[in-house]
Design a protein around this motif. Sequence first.
Motif, mmCIF file in Angstrom:
data_model
loop_
_atom_site.group_PDB
_atom_site.id
_atom_site.type_symbol
_atom_site.label_atom_id
_atom_site.label_comp_id
_atom_site.label_asym_id
_atom_site.label_seq_id
_atom_site.Cartn_x
_atom_site.Cartn_y
_atom_site.Cartn_z
ATOM 1 N N HIS A 34 -28.576 -0.614 8.190
ATOM 2 C CA HIS A 34 -27.801 -1.795 9.721
ATOM 3 C C HIS A 34 -26.998 -2.462 9.635
ATOM 4 C CE1 HIS A 34 -32.471 -2.284 10.987
ATOM 5 N NE2 HIS A 34 -32.377 -1.670 10.714
ATOM 6 N N TYR A 35 -26.703 -2.231 7.738
ATOM 7 C CA TYR A 35 -24.760 -2.900 7.823
ATOM 8 C C TYR A 35 -24.099 -1.966 6.883
ATOM 9 C CZ TYR A 35 -28.130 -6.977 9.488
ATOM 10 O OH TYR A 35 -28.978 -7.576 10.033
ATOM 11 N N THR A 36 -24.458 -0.662 6.838
ATOM 12 C CA THR A 36 -23.468 0.139 6.003
ATOM 13 C C THR A 36 -21.844 0.299 7.178
ATOM 14 O OG1 THR A 36 -24.804 1.661 6.836
ATOM 15 C CG2 THR A 36 -24.887 0.473 4.304
ATOM 16 N N PHE A 37 -21.103 1.320 6.862
ATOM 17 C CA PHE A 37 -20.051 1.661 7.982
ATOM 18 C C PHE A 37 -20.630 2.371 9.200
ATOM 19 C CE2 PHE A 37 -17.230 4.553 9.750
ATOM 20 C CZ PHE A 37 -16.259 4.187 10.349
ATOM 21 N N ARG A 82 -29.458 3.494 16.049
ATOM 22 C CA ARG A 82 -30.637 4.062 16.217
ATOM 23 C C ARG A 82 -31.778 3.137 16.942
ATOM 24 N NH1 ARG A 82 -30.741 5.437 11.114
ATOM 25 N NH2 ARG A 82 -31.847 3.795 10.559
ATOM 26 N N LEU A 83 -31.578 1.552 16.712
ATOM 27 C CA LEU A 83 -33.116 0.837 17.010
ATOM 28 C C LEU A 83 -32.853 0.667 18.342
ATOM 29 C CD1 LEU A 83 -33.737 -1.969 14.346
ATOM 30 C CD2 LEU A 83 -34.258 0.114 14.343
ATOM 31 N N VAL A 84 -31.160 0.378 19.046
ATOM 32 C CA VAL A 84 -30.457 0.029 20.115
ATOM 33 C C VAL A 84 -31.205 1.347 21.023
ATOM 34 C CG1 VAL A 84 -28.571 0.194 21.898
ATOM 35 C CG2 VAL A 84 -28.781 -1.564 19.708
ATOM 36 N N PHE A 85 -30.814 3.113 20.807
ATOM 37 C CA PHE A 85 -31.348 4.290 21.483
ATOM 38 C C PHE A 85 -33.398 3.980 21.903
ATOM 39 C CE2 PHE A 85 -33.321 8.385 21.374
ATOM 40 C CZ PHE A 85 -32.587 8.850 22.663
ATOM 41 N N ARG A 86 -33.740 3.501 20.785
ATOM 42 C CA ARG A 86 -35.329 3.341 20.572
ATOM 43 C C ARG A 86 -35.467 2.374 21.807
ATOM 44 N NH1 ARG A 86 -37.918 2.969 14.791
ATOM 45 N NH2 ARG A 86 -39.895 3.330 16.560
ATOM 46 N N LEU A 87 -34.821 1.584 21.446
ATOM 47 C CA LEU A 87 -35.493 0.605 22.989
ATOM 48 C C LEU A 87 -35.414 0.809 24.286
ATOM 49 C CD1 LEU A 87 -36.005 -2.288 23.228
ATOM 50 C CD2 LEU A 87 -33.679 -3.066 22.788
ATOM 51 N N LYS A 88 -33.558 1.864 23.901
ATOM 52 C CA LYS A 88 -33.843 2.044 25.476
ATOM 53 C C LYS A 88 -34.624 3.027 26.140
ATOM 54 C CE LYS A 88 -30.269 4.938 28.017
ATOM 55 N NZ LYS A 88 -28.784 5.493 28.079
ATOM 56 N N PHE A 127 -27.440 -4.670 20.826
ATOM 57 C CA PHE A 127 -26.746 -4.577 19.429
ATOM 58 C C PHE A 127 -26.589 -6.211 19.242
ATOM 59 C CE2 PHE A 127 -23.506 -4.616 16.199
ATOM 60 C CZ PHE A 127 -23.284 -3.717 15.622
ATOM 61 N N ARG A 128 -26.341 -7.078 19.474
ATOM 62 C CA ARG A 128 -26.129 -8.336 18.681
ATOM 63 C C ARG A 128 -27.793 -8.576 18.544
ATOM 64 N NH1 ARG A 128 -23.656 -13.556 21.877
ATOM 65 N NH2 ARG A 128 -26.389 -13.752 22.641
ATOM 66 N N TRP A 129 -28.773 -8.783 18.640
ATOM 67 C CA TRP A 129 -30.047 -8.271 18.764
ATOM 68 C C TRP A 129 -30.874 -8.289 17.568
ATOM 69 C CZ3 TRP A 129 -33.929 -7.677 24.067
ATOM 70 C CH2 TRP A 129 -32.981 -8.673 24.941
ATOM 71 N N PHE A 130 -30.517 -7.188 17.332
ATOM 72 C CA PHE A 130 -30.428 -6.356 16.055
ATOM 73 C C PHE A 130 -29.762 -6.605 14.519
ATOM 74 C CE2 PHE A 130 -31.672 -3.215 18.912
ATOM 75 C CZ PHE A 130 -33.701 -3.356 18.755
ATOM 76 N N ASN A 131 -28.928 -6.905 15.446
ATOM 77 C CA ASN A 131 -27.397 -7.620 13.765
ATOM 78 C C ASN A 131 -27.742 -8.936 13.887
ATOM 79 O OD1 ASN A 131 -25.118 -6.580 12.764
ATOM 80 N ND2 ASN A 131 -24.556 -8.608 13.407
ATOM 81 N N CYS A 132 -28.495 -9.220 14.442
ATOM 82 C CA CYS A 132 -28.989 -11.015 14.167
ATOM 83 C C CYS A 132 -29.947 -11.187 14.718
ATOM 84 C CB CYS A 132 -27.807 -11.645 15.018
ATOM 85 S SG CYS A 132 -25.743 -12.148 14.723
#
Length: 439
Positions: free
Chosen positions: A300-303, A310-316, A342-347
């Motif tokens: 989630h936090y690598t380059f 991947r999570l954003v795609f699955r959410l859609k 993206f912000r939801w999953f990032n934070c």
Amino acid sequence: MSAGGGGGGSPNNTEWRFNQTLRNVQGMLKGRSFPGKVLLSRRSEPLSPPDYSPRFESEHDEDERNEGSQEGGGQVPGNSSDNASAKKPSLQSTSSSNSLPDAQGLVSGARATDSARIDKFTKELSRPAVILDKLRELSWSGVPPYMRPNVWRLLLGYAPPNKDRREGVLTRKRLEYVECVSQYYDIPDSERSDEEITMLRQIAVDCPRTVPDVTFFQNPQIQKSLERILYTWAIRHPASGYVQGINDLVTPFLVVFLSEHLEGNMDTWSIDSLSAQDISNIEADCYWCLSKFLDGMQDHYTFAQPGIQRLVFRLKELVRRIDEPVSKHIEEQGLEFLQFAFRWFNCLLIREIPFHLVTRLWDTYLAEGDYLPDFLVYISASFLLTWSEKLQRLEFQEMVMFLQHLPTRTWAHHELEMVLSRAYMWHTMFKSSPSHLAS
């Protein structure tokens, strides 16, 4: 994070638990719209019973206890869902065979089980060796605030289940943190690389921006602790280093471990009374718990943060399956899920809900263990579809502004429990039926 515990029980018993879960959630949804109901009731083919085995059995405890804890509420909610191994009956048969429970009965039942839940936590924590599966079952529905520090350390695998070893392990790990700070943080810039100097400066810039609407986090000493934790973590995790958003992930740990030393509401806390040793121990616990927590979501936090993409795609895909009208409207307006999710999953939704609800949400996060990244997709879908009807009335620019400033400031524990309950239901319906989520 250590893996979540598996549930057990006979088929009849587990089917009863699922039905009981659905009845409780239906009771909560009484009089409210259920975003997925139209689509789900118009399926052209029957919904096959999936072979999904949920992780835990949850307690249904809807009462909000106002005890003035560090979150400003001190509630011990728990009307989330049942997670015991089961085959789910079809939605149609379940809906027709379960009537909505009386709302007053639900509330009184929740109050009656509140002390019972505390007794169960006390029993589990007093064992010579804590049974983590049992602790996860209880914690999914919320942990009593004064028990959170010990429970979180155990759920994350930072503190060992064996009570005799616990104190020795914590002492050793806290000393190890002090050594790391001395080796990596308490050194002059001349001994750092250019990249490390840049990273430290970015952390120093981000710390004052962390939870800006909570006065306590503007305390310079708290910000310095946050800086030490983040920089030390980043140096010891070079694959990712520091990524903006990780600063938010430290805050629930800070609040929970500070609550062992400070009483009352967080708004009234003063850390002047804490000794240097207390602060060091709190920082160490935050550091090690953050490390354990992120072990299960390193990409989630690598380059380029591929795990989050991947999570954003699955959410859609999940939103398309649950609520096609909303999905279609978002697509027609040209809004990409990456622009808000993206912000939801990032934070991990920390910036989207009132901070006094964050630790309750994280009780469920930590109880999910290694299953958390998967369940985050369902939590986010449930969160988004809270405003299903509203979103369908908005055009692109209005939708962007709305999703950036969601109306959650007045949320209490009930709204959060609704999100978690819906997430559980959809997870149970779709998790082991991948064809239902196929493009």
